[in-house]
Design a protein around this motif. Structure first.
Motif, PDB file in Angstrom:
ATOM      1  N   GLY A 178      39.469  55.411  47.838  1.00  0.00           N
ATOM      2  CA  GLY A 178      41.015  55.188  47.893  1.00  0.00           C
ATOM      3  C   GLY A 178      41.466  54.035  48.663  1.00  0.00           C
ATOM      4  O   GLY A 178      42.361  53.616  49.141  1.00  0.00           O
ATOM      5  N   GLN A 179      40.487  52.696  48.262  1.00  0.00           N
ATOM      6  CA  GLN A 179      40.655  51.478  48.616  1.00  0.00           C
ATOM      7  C   GLN A 179      40.807  50.399  47.502  1.00  0.00           C
ATOM      8  O   GLN A 179      40.064  50.695  46.529  1.00  0.00           O
ATOM      9  N   ASP A 180      41.925  49.503  47.599  1.00  0.00           N
ATOM     10  CA  ASP A 180      42.180  48.688  46.728  1.00  0.00           C
ATOM     11  C   ASP A 180      41.211  47.430  46.872  1.00  0.00           C
ATOM     12  O   ASP A 180      41.614  46.546  47.863  1.00  0.00           O
ATOM     13  N   ILE A 181      40.275  47.221  46.283  1.00  0.00           N
ATOM     14  CA  ILE A 181      39.268  45.883  46.429  1.00  0.00           C
ATOM     15  C   ILE A 181      39.373  44.991  45.142  1.00  0.00           C
ATOM     16  O   ILE A 181      39.516  45.367  43.917  1.00  0.00           O
ATOM     17  N   GLU A 182      40.139  43.879  45.236  1.00  0.00           N
ATOM     18  CA  GLU A 182      40.529  42.914  44.128  1.00  0.00           C
ATOM     19  C   GLU A 182      39.379  42.122  43.757  1.00  0.00           C
ATOM     20  O   GLU A 182      38.688  41.498  44.882  1.00  0.00           O
ATOM     21  N   ILE A 183      39.234  41.931  42.541  1.00  0.00           N
ATOM     22  CA  ILE A 183      38.189  40.974  41.875  1.00  0.00           C
ATOM     23  C   ILE A 183      38.877  39.932  41.090  1.00  0.00           C
ATOM     24  O   ILE A 183      39.435  40.491  40.165  1.00  0.00           O
ATOM     25  N   PHE A 184      38.803  38.601  41.457  1.00  0.00           N
ATOM     26  CA  PHE A 184      39.540  37.652  40.685  1.00  0.00           C
ATOM     27  C   PHE A 184      38.355  36.670  40.001  1.00  0.00           C
ATOM     28  O   PHE A 184      37.040  36.600  40.592  1.00  0.00           O
ATOM     29  N   THR A 220      50.137  35.673  51.991  1.00  0.00           N
ATOM     30  CA  THR A 220      49.618  35.501  50.337  1.00  0.00           C
ATOM     31  C   THR A 220      48.268  34.771  50.544  1.00  0.00           C
ATOM     32  O   THR A 220      48.160  33.960  51.205  1.00  0.00           O
ATOM     33  N   LEU A 221      47.260  35.363  49.656  1.00  0.00           N
ATOM     34  CA  LEU A 221      46.064  34.758  49.449  1.00  0.00           C
ATOM     35  C   LEU A 221      46.282  33.403  48.365  1.00  0.00           C
ATOM     36  O   LEU A 221      46.971  33.948  47.296  1.00  0.00           O
ATOM     37  N   THR A 222      45.865  32.324  48.861  1.00  0.00           N
ATOM     38  CA  THR A 222      46.277  31.343  47.823  1.00  0.00           C
ATOM     39  C   THR A 222      45.008  30.457  47.604  1.00  0.00           C
ATOM     40  O   THR A 222      44.549  30.445  48.241  1.00  0.00           O
ATOM     41  N   TYR A 223      45.183  29.794  46.571  1.00  0.00           N
ATOM     42  CA  TYR A 223      44.081  28.546  46.074  1.00  0.00           C
ATOM     43  C   TYR A 223      44.876  27.394  45.872  1.00  0.00           C
ATOM     44  O   TYR A 223      45.474  27.249  44.756  1.00  0.00           O
ATOM     45  N   LYS A 224      44.893  26.453  46.686  1.00  0.00           N
ATOM     46  CA  LYS A 224      45.455  25.119  46.708  1.00  0.00           C
ATOM     47  C   LYS A 224      46.963  25.379  46.552  1.00  0.00           C
ATOM     48  O   LYS A 224      47.745  25.139  45.556  1.00  0.00           O
ATOM     49  N   ASN A 225      47.471  26.273  47.502  1.00  0.00           N
ATOM     50  CA  ASN A 225      48.653  26.458  47.350  1.00  0.00           C
ATOM     51  C   ASN A 225      49.406  27.548  46.280  1.00  0.00           C
ATOM     52  O   ASN A 225      50.530  27.802  46.213  1.00  0.00           O
ATOM     53  N   TYR A 226      48.399  28.085  45.469  1.00  0.00           N
ATOM     54  CA  TYR A 226      48.744  28.591  44.289  1.00  0.00           C
ATOM     55  C   TYR A 226      48.646  30.241  44.650  1.00  0.00           C
ATOM     56  O   TYR A 226      47.381  30.618  45.068  1.00  0.00           O
ATOM     57  N   PRO A 227      49.339  31.163  44.488  1.00  0.00           N
ATOM     58  CA  PRO A 227      49.311  32.455  45.134  1.00  0.00           C
ATOM     59  C   PRO A 227      48.463  33.174  44.220  1.00  0.00           C
ATOM     60  O   PRO A 227      48.571  33.329  42.754  1.00  0.00           O
ATOM     61  N   LEU A 228      47.281  33.962  44.597  1.00  0.00           N
ATOM     62  CA  LEU A 228      46.777  35.016  44.175  1.00  0.00           C
ATOM     63  C   LEU A 228      46.927  36.350  44.361  1.00  0.00           C
ATOM     64  O   LEU A 228      46.786  37.132  43.372  1.00  0.00           O
ATOM     65  N   SER A 229      47.319  36.529  45.470  1.00  0.00           N
ATOM     66  CA  SER A 229      47.689  38.080  45.836  1.00  0.00           C
ATOM     67  C   SER A 229      48.656  37.807  46.917  1.00  0.00           C
ATOM     68  O   SER A 229      48.566  37.449  47.866  1.00  0.00           O
ATOM     69  N   LEU A 230      49.646  38.693  46.667  1.00  0.00           N
ATOM     70  CA  LEU A 230      50.672  39.222  47.866  1.00  0.00           C
ATOM     71  C   LEU A 230      50.091  40.316  48.682  1.00  0.00           C
ATOM     72  O   LEU A 230      50.172  41.391  48.013  1.00  0.00           O
ATOM     73  N   LEU A 231      49.737  39.962  49.931  1.00  0.00           N
ATOM     74  CA  LEU A 231      48.759  40.884  50.570  1.00  0.00           C
ATOM     75  C   LEU A 231      49.525  42.325  50.823  1.00  0.00           C
ATOM     76  O   LEU A 231      50.731  42.225  51.366  1.00  0.00           O
ATOM     77  N   GLY A 232      48.860  43.257  50.310  1.00  0.00           N
ATOM     78  CA  GLY A 232      49.297  44.980  50.403  1.00  0.00           C
ATOM     79  C   GLY A 232      50.318  45.206  49.626  1.00  0.00           C
ATOM     80  O   GLY A 232      50.994  46.235  49.420  1.00  0.00           O
ATOM     81  N   ILE A 233      50.582  43.992  48.556  1.00  0.00           N
ATOM     82  CA  ILE A 233      51.816  44.477  47.660  1.00  0.00           C
ATOM     83  C   ILE A 233      51.475  44.507  46.189  1.00  0.00           C
ATOM     84  O   ILE A 233      51.398  45.373  45.617  1.00  0.00           O
ATOM     85  N   LYS A 234      50.917  43.271  45.672  1.00  0.00           N
ATOM     86  CA  LYS A 234      50.585  42.966  44.386  1.00  0.00           C
ATOM     87  C   LYS A 234      49.902  41.768  44.358  1.00  0.00           C
ATOM     88  O   LYS A 234      49.955  40.806  44.837  1.00  0.00           O
ATOM     89  N   SER A 235      48.744  42.009  43.176  1.00  0.00           N
ATOM     90  CA  SER A 235      47.752  40.709  43.149  1.00  0.00           C
ATOM     91  C   SER A 235      48.320  39.949  41.614  1.00  0.00           C
ATOM     92  O   SER A 235      49.114  40.713  41.027  1.00  0.00           O
ATOM     93  N   ASN A 236      48.025  38.838  41.488  1.00  0.00           N
ATOM     94  CA  ASN A 236      48.305  38.052  40.370  1.00  0.00           C
ATOM     95  C   ASN A 236      47.456  38.629  39.066  1.00  0.00           C
ATOM     96  O   ASN A 236      46.120  38.360  39.027  1.00  0.00           O
ATOM     97  N   PRO A 237      47.947  39.186  38.126  1.00  0.00           N
ATOM     98  CA  PRO A 237      47.051  39.623  36.909  1.00  0.00           C
ATOM     99  C   PRO A 237      46.650  38.745  36.078  1.00  0.00           C
ATOM    100  O   PRO A 237      45.818  38.854  35.266  1.00  0.00           O
TER     101      PRO A 237
END
Length: 714
Positions: free
Chosen positions: A155-161, A203-220
């Motif tokens: 029941g846990q959302d682990i994100e793999i980018f 937000t989890l970012t890479y060079k200020n680019y959003p990868l995931s809005l924490l607890g809401i939605k990740s970048n597909p």
């Protein structure tokens, strides 16, 4: 949710249980089975379970397995793979730093990041594919399948980018950060919104680019595929307060955000993340060292709840005609639920495990769990026989009488919330934890809500309606003995608004006339007559602060205080609505308002029984009439003059009535002329000439007394 039956049996370590028995027990425990699908191609069965919203801990294979273990009274431990343990002290792991925003510690409780470079993805094994297919989950590449496997199991959302998609040149771990990002200014936002206001989100970012809005939605855009060569494994838990606030700000909800709002198990998160890393290392090939970062906020919150076994037995009831649930059985059920217990006679201190702290918060929640696990079908569900008849209170009878009378007079009943939005008025009782800001205060009066409803109806182009409301009011007062001590009072009031521009007419050809003061007063007196009250109408405005607010809503010269005739206590206020509030409800004709305290009204009721009536014969002898005109100061009431006139010859006076009230052309503003009609009659003889002369003499004396003493003293 859909689960694999074979997988549940494997994790729960209950190989001998049957599907039929499990379905019955799960249903009795509150998990409804919606459908069963036999998957012959993979030799498994798909169960679709309806998991209630408060049981997020059971919305996974692990959660359902825990339930079955408890229901079947099994002492076996769950078969959780040893792969959930990852040794980060191994030489292949090395720690890295992570830049975080200043709000991260406030908004998050767990962060885990692992970076694996030069990875080679192999095909998904058959066991993984079969378990996902049994849960009716669409298969993708191996890494995506692992993330889905962890989600349904824990029941846990682990994100793999895919790190190579994030930076196609050279990916650097130092560029990863958690920032408090304004997503409205982002050039390629994860959530597209037409609103222009600033919305800052962790937000989890890479060079200020959003990868995931924490607890809401990740970048597909950065999800893995078959060509992925470097990956970022990201897991986190947000605090429910932060996600609740953020979703309201964004006006956007997802399945992931709902999980964080309800509260995720931090212990399960650690196991889920570690198993994710372990599966990736087993099912892929990698060459370089693994970078990792972890931050875990220390959990100092311990949930202990004390329950009373006698109260538990009283709530659940007997399990047969003479027997209650034993205390030992209660303790046994709690231990099967993984609740640690400490017993002291009939009190039990219960320690709630971490994964149940979001839905077990009160003693009644524990009582429900005891009944659910023991089986509600074992408790007697018949209502006990009641030997005594129910009692209808005097207040309830009074309210029903008032309601019926006012409806017969043509008024509509309106019902409002007791909670209001108090922006203008002071000294209202405020709630400590209101559900909404516009429902923060308890009302002191009913009239404000009635006026607001009429104003709203006018905006909706509805016709004006005469209405009333019966409801509770609340006020706070300082103690007489101690000014620092405040006590709260709850009353039952009735309030109403009456008024029409065509209340009456003399001829059909003429326009209707608006409701006058005396006609409105007559309607209220009709109500008093129906409920047998003894009410006195006065113009003495020495009243409490509570009623002063209502008097301020009335015309300055057209209002009255209603009092109990026996003890002179104020029971309410009646008056003509002033110009300010008449404009507020957009009515040009005269409107009249009233608000009464029903507890005080109840004290004024004098119900006459048949034995208290005194029957007298009508007098057969003629009467004589005397008319008296008195010039009185405006502060002198007609009741006081009538009582003086009656005192000089009470035995012979049959009635005293006011004939007229008028003013002369050159009258003083402070005075008025009142004409009285006095009827004299004897019950046993005709009044003689001497008696009449004596009556006239006494009447002249009392009139002279009123002129010289009462009128001149003002």
């Amino acid at each position: 949710m859909k689960f694999s039956w074979k997988w549940i049996k494997e994790i729960s370590n209950l190989p001998n249980i049957t599907l039929e028995e499990s379905i019955i027990k799960l249903t009795l425990a509150g998990f409804e089975i919606e459908s069963i699908d036999n998957k012959k191609d993979i030799n498994d069965i798909t169960l679709e379970l309806n998991v209630t919203t408060n049981r997020l801990d059971a919305a996974s294979i692990i959660g359902i397995s825990r339930e079955l273990k408890t229901i079947f009274k099994s002492s076996n431990t769950l078969k959780i793979n040893a792969s959930t343990k990852v040794n980060i002290k191994n030489e292949q792991f090395h720690a890295i730093g992570l830049k975080k925003s200043k709000f991260t510690k406030k908004n998050l409780s767990d962060i885990k990041i692992t970076i694996i470079k030069d990875i080679k993805i192999t095909n998904s094994p058959a066991w993984l594919n079969n378990k996902l297919q049994a849960c009716e989950i669409t298969l993708e590449n191996t890494l995506s399948n692992i993330a889905k496997y962890i989600n349904i199991k824990w029941g846990q959302d682990i994100e793999i980018f895919d790190a190579s998609k994030i930076d196609k040149q050279q990916f650097t771990t130092e560029s990863i950060a958690i920032r408090h990002l304004n997503i409205q200014k982002d050039t390629n936002p994860i959530i597209i919104s037409n609103e222009t206001s600033n919305k800052f989100v962790e937000t989890l970012t890479y060079k200020n680019y959003p990868l995931s809005l924490l607890g809401i939605k990740s970048n597909p855009s950065f999800y893995c595929d078959h060509n992925t060569s470097s990956i970022i494994i990201f897991g986190h838990i947000c605090k429910p307060e932060y996600i609740n606030k953020t979703t309201k700000l964004l006006k956007y909800k997802t399945e992931k955000s709902q999980k964080h709002i309800k509260g995720l198990s931090r212990d399960d998160f650690i196991n889920a993340y570690n198993e994710t890393i372990s599966l990736i290392l087993q099912l892929t090939e990698y060459k370089k060292k693994i970078s990792y970062y972890m931050w875990h906020e220390q959990n100092n919150h311990i949930t202990n709840i004390v329950i009373n076994t006698n109260k538990v037995k009283n709530i659940l009831g007997p399990i047969n005609q003479t027997k209650d649930l034993k205390t030992g059985e209660i303790v046994n059920i709690l231990q099967r639920l993984n609740f640690k217990t400490k017993q002291d006679q009939h009190l039990i201190r219960v320690h709630i495990p971490e994964y149940r702290q979001n839905d077990i918060k009160r003693p009644i929640d524990i009582t429900e769990e005891i009944g659910r696990i023991y089986g509600f079908n074992h408790f007697i569900d018949t209502l006990p026989q009641k030997k005594h008849k129910g009692h209808v209170s005097k207040m309830k009878i009074l309210i029903q009488q008032i309601r019926n009378t006012l409806k017969q007079l043509g008024l509509y009943e309106i019902i409002h919330y007791s909670l209001i939005n108090n922006k203008k008025h002071k000294n209202y009782i405020s709630l400590y934890n209101p559900l909404q800001e516009d429902q923060k205060y308890l009302r002191k009066h009913l009239l404000y809500n009635l006026l607001n409803s009429l104003a709203y109806n006018h905006k909706q182009k509805n016709t004006f309606m005469e209405c009333f409301e019966i409801g509770k009011t609340f006020q706070s007062n300082k103690s007489i003995k101690n000014n620092n001590q405040i006590y709260y009072k709850e009353d039952i009031h009735i309030a109403g608004i009456i008024g029409k521009n065509n209340f009456s007419r003399r001829l059909w050809s003429e326009d209707g006339q608006e409701l006058s003061w005396f006609q409105a007063k007559g309607l209220l007196e009709t109500l008093f007559e129906q409920i047998h009250t003894e009410i006195e109408w006065t113009s003495n405005f020495k009243t409490t602060k509570h009623y002063q607010e209502i008097i301020n809503m009335c015309h300055p010269y057209k209002s009255a205080i209603l009092k109990n005739k026996m003890n002179q206590k104020i029971v309410g206020v009646f008056g003509e609505l002033n110009l300010y509030y008449s404009k507020k409800i957009n009515q040009n004709h005269k409107n009249y308002i009233f608000e009464l305290d029903l507890r005080e009204i109840l004290k004024t009721i004098q119900v006459k029984k048949h034995l208290s009536y005194i029957f007298t014969k009508y007098s057969l002898y003629p009467s004589i009439t005397r008319n008296v005109c008195l010039k009185l100061h405006k502060s002198i009431t007609s009741n006081s003059v009538q009582s003086i006139l009656l005192s000089h010859n009470k035995k012979l006076i049959e009635s005293i009535k006011i004939v007229d009230e008028y003013h002369t052309n050159n009258y003083q503003k402070e005075s008025r002329n009142v004409s009285y009609k006095i009827i004299y009659r004897s019950s046993n003889q005709t009044l003689s000439e001497n008696t009449i002369n004596e009556i006239d003499k006494k009447l002249n004396q009392i009139v002279e007394y009123i002129k010289t003493t009462i009128s001149s003293s003002i």
